[in-house]
Design a protein around this motif. Sequence first.
Motif, mmCIF file in Angstrom:
data_model
loop_
_atom_site.group_PDB
_atom_site.id
_atom_site.type_symbol
_atom_site.label_atom_id
_atom_site.label_comp_id
_atom_site.label_asym_id
_atom_site.label_seq_id
_atom_site.Cartn_x
_atom_site.Cartn_y
_atom_site.Cartn_z
ATOM 1 N N ARG A 177 -74.830 -51.892 -29.943
ATOM 2 C CA ARG A 177 -75.982 -51.599 -28.995
ATOM 3 C C ARG A 177 -75.651 -50.986 -27.871
ATOM 4 O O ARG A 177 -76.065 -50.065 -27.101
ATOM 5 C CB ARG A 177 -76.501 -53.042 -28.852
ATOM 6 N N MET A 178 -74.298 -51.168 -27.263
ATOM 7 C CA MET A 178 -73.610 -50.550 -26.052
ATOM 8 C C MET A 178 -73.215 -49.076 -26.600
ATOM 9 O O MET A 178 -73.554 -48.365 -25.523
ATOM 10 C CB MET A 178 -72.325 -51.323 -25.856
ATOM 11 N N ILE A 179 -72.790 -49.137 -27.571
ATOM 12 C CA ILE A 179 -72.414 -47.498 -27.935
ATOM 13 C C ILE A 179 -73.709 -46.540 -28.080
ATOM 14 O O ILE A 179 -74.014 -45.583 -27.599
ATOM 15 C CB ILE A 179 -71.786 -47.355 -29.173
ATOM 16 N N ALA A 180 -74.630 -47.313 -28.557
ATOM 17 C CA ALA A 180 -76.098 -46.678 -29.072
ATOM 18 C C ALA A 180 -76.625 -46.235 -27.439
ATOM 19 O O ALA A 180 -77.384 -45.042 -27.308
ATOM 20 C CB ALA A 180 -77.017 -47.423 -29.623
ATOM 21 N N CYS A 181 -76.599 -47.235 -26.519
ATOM 22 C CA CYS A 181 -77.078 -46.994 -25.194
ATOM 23 C C CYS A 181 -76.396 -45.809 -24.430
ATOM 24 O O CYS A 181 -77.194 -44.960 -24.000
ATOM 25 C CB CYS A 181 -76.651 -48.395 -24.276
ATOM 26 N N LEU A 182 -75.207 -45.657 -24.525
ATOM 27 C CA LEU A 182 -74.094 -44.566 -24.186
ATOM 28 C C LEU A 182 -74.505 -43.189 -24.653
ATOM 29 O O LEU A 182 -74.861 -42.254 -24.150
ATOM 30 C CB LEU A 182 -72.870 -44.880 -24.192
ATOM 31 N N ILE A 183 -74.938 -43.316 -26.111
ATOM 32 C CA ILE A 183 -75.162 -42.182 -26.867
ATOM 33 C C ILE A 183 -76.443 -41.545 -26.434
ATOM 34 O O ILE A 183 -76.686 -40.347 -25.965
ATOM 35 C CB ILE A 183 -74.942 -42.330 -28.350
#
Length: 314
Positions: A177-183
């Motif tokens: 979820r965190m990486i998706a937010c950053l992407i």
Amino acid sequence: STMDELGSLCGRTRRQLYEDHLSTRLSELLRNAECELWEERSPHRHVLETLLRNAGSAASEHIGRLVPVLARQASPEDASVPARIDLLGLTHFLINEEELAEALKAHAPAILLQVLIPNCTWRAGQSNNKIRKGGMVCIHALLQRRLADAASLNAAFTDLLPIVKSALDDSFSPDNRMIACLILSCTLSELQSEISGDQLREVYPELLKRLDDSNDKIRVAVCEALVMFFKCLPPNWSRSLYEYILRTLFVHLDDPNLEIQQGIYAVLETAIDQDFTTFINEARAAAAKSSHPRLCEELSRKAHTLRASSEEGA
């Protein structure tokens, strides 16, 4: 080490030895590798990785031939889990190599669409989850290093968005979820005026959902993505959706976590420019119900000031 000793005997540095070997060995190594899957016992993958991790800028001229090989050898359809993990690790290394930046920019669309996005598509199993996370880490690194321009990202957006949406909804993995937010934040930052109003309609519900995430770090990260979202909004975007988003944000302005409260405040500040009058009306309505009416009133005053200066400049 053995390579250093060999280099001194040949009057070459360790790097030069790898560069020489790369140019003579790579053609043979890559022959038909974009079509035929290497056997798991084959040394090809390990030889390729050793050469590329040590050849520095000499790898630049080979990136174009390398991308279809990486795509084939890391194919989710029939490549083994160890092969896919190794090759995503190699891709991450190449993306972060400063000397390869220009060569990678030229081939970023192919890396995204052929190598990374296929490996980020959801598949059942713990191993696939690890690979998916690795693929998304690579996409984030590619965007963070600005190796994909706005046109490339726009072309990949239709394929990228379902992966980001799926990862944002991954209740078992806060990391995903965190990486998706950053992407998403990096994508919006790069696209800005290139992204369409319709594409933004697909994005906003996913961002608002993450404001209720159980992980506060993700909620802070989504505030940064929402700042970028408002910077991308075209003029005259849907007023009803704008009102709905503002109402949701004003609710979160009452969050007991100060960091999230500050993040939401920054998002609302960015949102003012979209429609001064609507913002002022929503801020006034929120102040009447808020635990922090002072913040709502402060934002309303900023909107009044910006509206006045905008009218003067018109």
